[in-house]
Design a protein around this motif. Sequence first.
Motif, PDB file in Angstrom:
ATOM      1  N   GLU A   1       0.831  -1.208   0.000  1.00 49.62           N
ATOM      2  CA  GLU A   1       0.000   0.000   0.000  1.00 49.62           C
ATOM      3  C   GLU A   1       0.863   1.255   0.000  1.00 49.62           C
ATOM      4  OE1 GLU A   1      -2.387  -0.436   3.495  1.00 49.62           O
ATOM      5  OE2 GLU A   1      -3.804  -1.810   2.528  1.00 49.62           O
ATOM      6  N   GLN A   2       1.906   1.264   0.820  1.00 42.35           N
ATOM      7  CA  GLN A   2       2.785   2.430   0.918  1.00 42.35           C
ATOM      8  C   GLN A   2       3.558   2.647  -0.378  1.00 42.35           C
ATOM      9  OE1 GLN A   2       2.522   4.488   3.299  1.00 42.35           O
ATOM     10  NE2 GLN A   2       4.226   5.830   2.891  1.00 42.35           N
ATOM     11  N   LEU A   3       4.001   1.567  -1.008  1.00 42.85           N
ATOM     12  CA  LEU A   3       4.713   1.667  -2.281  1.00 42.85           C
ATOM     13  C   LEU A   3       3.804   2.255  -3.359  1.00 42.85           C
ATOM     14  CD1 LEU A   3       7.197   1.118  -4.039  1.00 42.85           C
ATOM     15  CD2 LEU A   3       6.341  -1.203  -4.372  1.00 42.85           C
ATOM     16  N   LEU A   4       2.580   1.760  -3.461  1.00 39.43           N
ATOM     17  CA  LEU A   4       1.639   2.294  -4.451  1.00 39.43           C
ATOM     18  C   LEU A   4       1.308   3.752  -4.158  1.00 39.43           C
ATOM     19  CD1 LEU A   4      -0.718  -0.801  -4.806  1.00 39.43           C
ATOM     20  CD2 LEU A   4       1.051  -0.012  -6.417  1.00 39.43           C
ATOM     21  N   TRP A   5       1.142   4.093  -2.874  1.00 43.57           N
ATOM     22  CA  TRP A   5       0.884   5.478  -2.500  1.00 43.57           C
ATOM     23  C   TRP A   5       2.061   6.363  -2.914  1.00 43.57           C
ATOM     24  CZ3 TRP A   5       3.319   8.992   0.662  1.00 43.57           C
ATOM     25  CH2 TRP A   5       2.599  10.152   0.947  1.00 43.57           C
ATOM     26  N   ARG A   6       3.291   5.904  -2.651  1.00 42.53           N
ATOM     27  CA  ARG A   6       4.490   6.690  -2.985  1.00 42.53           C
ATOM     28  C   ARG A   6       4.580   6.922  -4.492  1.00 42.53           C
ATOM     29  NH1 ARG A   6       6.681  10.552  -1.471  1.00 42.53           N
ATOM     30  NH2 ARG A   6       6.832   9.735   0.618  1.00 42.53           N
ATOM     31  N   ILE A   7       4.247   5.931  -5.302  1.00 40.12           N
ATOM     32  CA  ILE A   7       4.281   6.079  -6.764  1.00 40.12           C
ATOM     33  C   ILE A   7       3.369   7.218  -7.203  1.00 40.12           C
ATOM     34  CG2 ILE A   7       3.581   4.955  -8.928  1.00 40.12           C
ATOM     35  CD1 ILE A   7       4.630   2.303  -7.669  1.00 40.12           C
ATOM     36  N   ASN A   8       2.226   7.350  -6.542  1.00 45.56           N
ATOM     37  CA  ASN A   8       1.249   8.379  -6.902  1.00 45.56           C
ATOM     38  C   ASN A   8       1.437   9.696  -6.156  1.00 45.56           C
ATOM     39  OD1 ASN A   8      -0.235   6.764  -8.773  1.00 45.56           O
ATOM     40  ND2 ASN A   8      -1.075   5.659  -7.028  1.00 45.56           N
ATOM     41  N   ASN A   9       2.330   9.757  -5.199  1.00 44.15           N
ATOM     42  CA  ASN A   9       2.534  10.944  -4.371  1.00 44.15           C
ATOM     43  C   ASN A   9       4.023  11.211  -4.171  1.00 44.15           C
ATOM     44  OD1 ASN A   9      -0.372  11.552  -3.286  1.00 44.15           O
ATOM     45  ND2 ASN A   9      -0.089   9.350  -3.133  1.00 44.15           N
ATOM     46  N   LYS A  10       4.751  11.311  -5.250  1.00 38.77           N
ATOM     47  CA  LYS A  10       6.215  11.423  -5.186  1.00 38.77           C
ATOM     48  C   LYS A  10       6.707  12.660  -4.449  1.00 38.77           C
ATOM     49  CE  LYS A  10       6.776   8.789  -9.364  1.00 38.77           C
ATOM     50  NZ  LYS A  10       6.637   8.858 -10.784  1.00 38.77           N
ATOM     51  N   GLU A  11       5.963  13.723  -4.480  1.00 38.84           N
ATOM     52  CA  GLU A  11       6.416  14.979  -3.883  1.00 38.84           C
ATOM     53  C   GLU A  11       5.979  15.147  -2.430  1.00 38.84           C
ATOM     54  OE1 GLU A  11       8.572  16.739  -5.639  1.00 38.84           O
ATOM     55  OE2 GLU A  11       8.285  15.290  -7.244  1.00 38.84           O
ATOM     56  N   THR A  12       5.179  14.262  -1.926  1.00 39.04           N
ATOM     57  CA  THR A  12       4.677  14.361  -0.552  1.00 39.04           C
ATOM     58  C   THR A  12       5.743  13.863   0.432  1.00 39.04           C
ATOM     59  OG1 THR A  12       2.471  13.916  -1.415  1.00 39.04           O
ATOM     60  CG2 THR A  12       2.755  13.707   0.951  1.00 39.04           C
ATOM     61  N   ALA A  13       5.766  14.468   1.609  1.00 40.38           N
ATOM     62  CA  ALA A  13       6.745  14.061   2.632  1.00 40.38           C
ATOM     63  C   ALA A  13       6.537  12.603   3.027  1.00 40.38           C
ATOM     64  CB  ALA A  13       6.596  14.953   3.861  1.00 40.38           C
ATOM     65  N   ASN A  14       7.625  11.964   3.433  1.00 38.53           N
ATOM     66  CA  ASN A  14       7.534  10.587   3.903  1.00 38.53           C
ATOM     67  C   ASN A  14       6.649  10.502   5.128  1.00 38.53           C
ATOM     68  OD1 ASN A  14       9.259   9.587   1.936  1.00 38.53           O
ATOM     69  ND2 ASN A  14      11.066   9.845   3.202  1.00 38.53           N
ATOM     70  N   GLN A  15       6.028   9.348   5.312  1.00 39.26           N
ATOM     71  CA  GLN A  15       5.171   9.113   6.460  1.00 39.26           C
ATOM     72  C   GLN A  15       5.748   7.976   7.296  1.00 39.26           C
ATOM     73  OE1 GLN A  15       1.357   8.080   4.876  1.00 39.26           O
ATOM     74  NE2 GLN A  15       0.831  10.166   4.333  1.00 39.26           N
ATOM     75  N   GLU A  16       5.613   8.100   8.591  1.00 38.10           N
ATOM     76  CA  GLU A  16       6.001   7.021   9.491  1.00 38.10           C
ATOM     77  C   GLU A  16       4.744   6.229   9.823  1.00 38.10           C
ATOM     78  OE1 GLU A  16       8.223   6.270  13.761  1.00 38.10           O
ATOM     79  OE2 GLU A  16       7.679   8.294  13.180  1.00 38.10           O
ATOM     80  N   ILE A  17       4.814   4.922   9.651  1.00 38.66           N
ATOM     81  CA  ILE A  17       3.681   4.062   9.954  1.00 38.66           C
ATOM     82  C   ILE A  17       4.106   3.113  11.066  1.00 38.66           C
ATOM     83  CG2 ILE A  17       2.134   2.279   9.066  1.00 38.66           C
ATOM     84  CD1 ILE A  17       2.555   3.529   6.284  1.00 38.66           C
ATOM     85  N   LEU A  18       3.343   3.093  12.143  1.00 41.90           N
ATOM     86  CA  LEU A  18       3.636   2.201  13.259  1.00 41.90           C
ATOM     87  C   LEU A  18       2.699   1.009  13.202  1.00 41.90           C
ATOM     88  CD1 LEU A  18       4.027   4.878  16.072  1.00 41.90           C
ATOM     89  CD2 LEU A  18       5.805   3.820  14.687  1.00 41.90           C
ATOM     90  N   LEU A  19       3.281  -0.179  13.250  1.00 46.73           N
ATOM     91  CA  LEU A  19       2.501  -1.406  13.216  1.00 46.73           C
ATOM     92  C   LEU A  19       2.762  -2.191  14.492  1.00 46.73           C
ATOM     93  CD1 LEU A  19       3.145  -2.412   9.499  1.00 46.73           C
ATOM     94  CD2 LEU A  19       1.126  -1.318  10.449  1.00 46.73           C
ATOM     95  N   PRO A  20       1.796  -2.977  14.930  1.00 43.49           N
ATOM     96  CA  PRO A  20       1.949  -3.685  16.199  1.00 43.49           C
ATOM     97  C   PRO A  20       3.021  -4.770  16.141  1.00 43.49           C
ATOM     98  CG  PRO A  20      -0.050  -4.406  15.082  1.00 43.49           C
ATOM     99  CD  PRO A  20       0.514  -3.257  14.282  1.00 43.49           C
TER     100      PRO A  20
END
Length: 81
Positions: free
Chosen positions: A48-67
């Motif tokens: 999901e994050q990879l696909l999001w990054r492909i479509n949002n190249k100029e947006t700042a990176n996001q930190e995702i916390l998983l359990p």
Amino acid sequence: MICKYSGYKIPKHISVANFDNGQLSKLATPKITTMDIDLELFGKRAVEQLLWRINNKETANQEILLPATLLVRESTGPAPK
């Protein structure tokens, strides 16, 4: 293995831990302390994050916390004095 051949004892001299609770952490001697994670969830979120990054190249990176859950096994102990 390197620790063992160098004369270090686990966990007396060195603690060892890993992050995915894979088969080797269960089969190793001593059994390795690890973080138990939901590999399916981690994989799904990575795609999901990879696909999001492909479509949002100029947006700042996001930190995702998983359990994750700590599984203390034989490979960790108190710090030497």
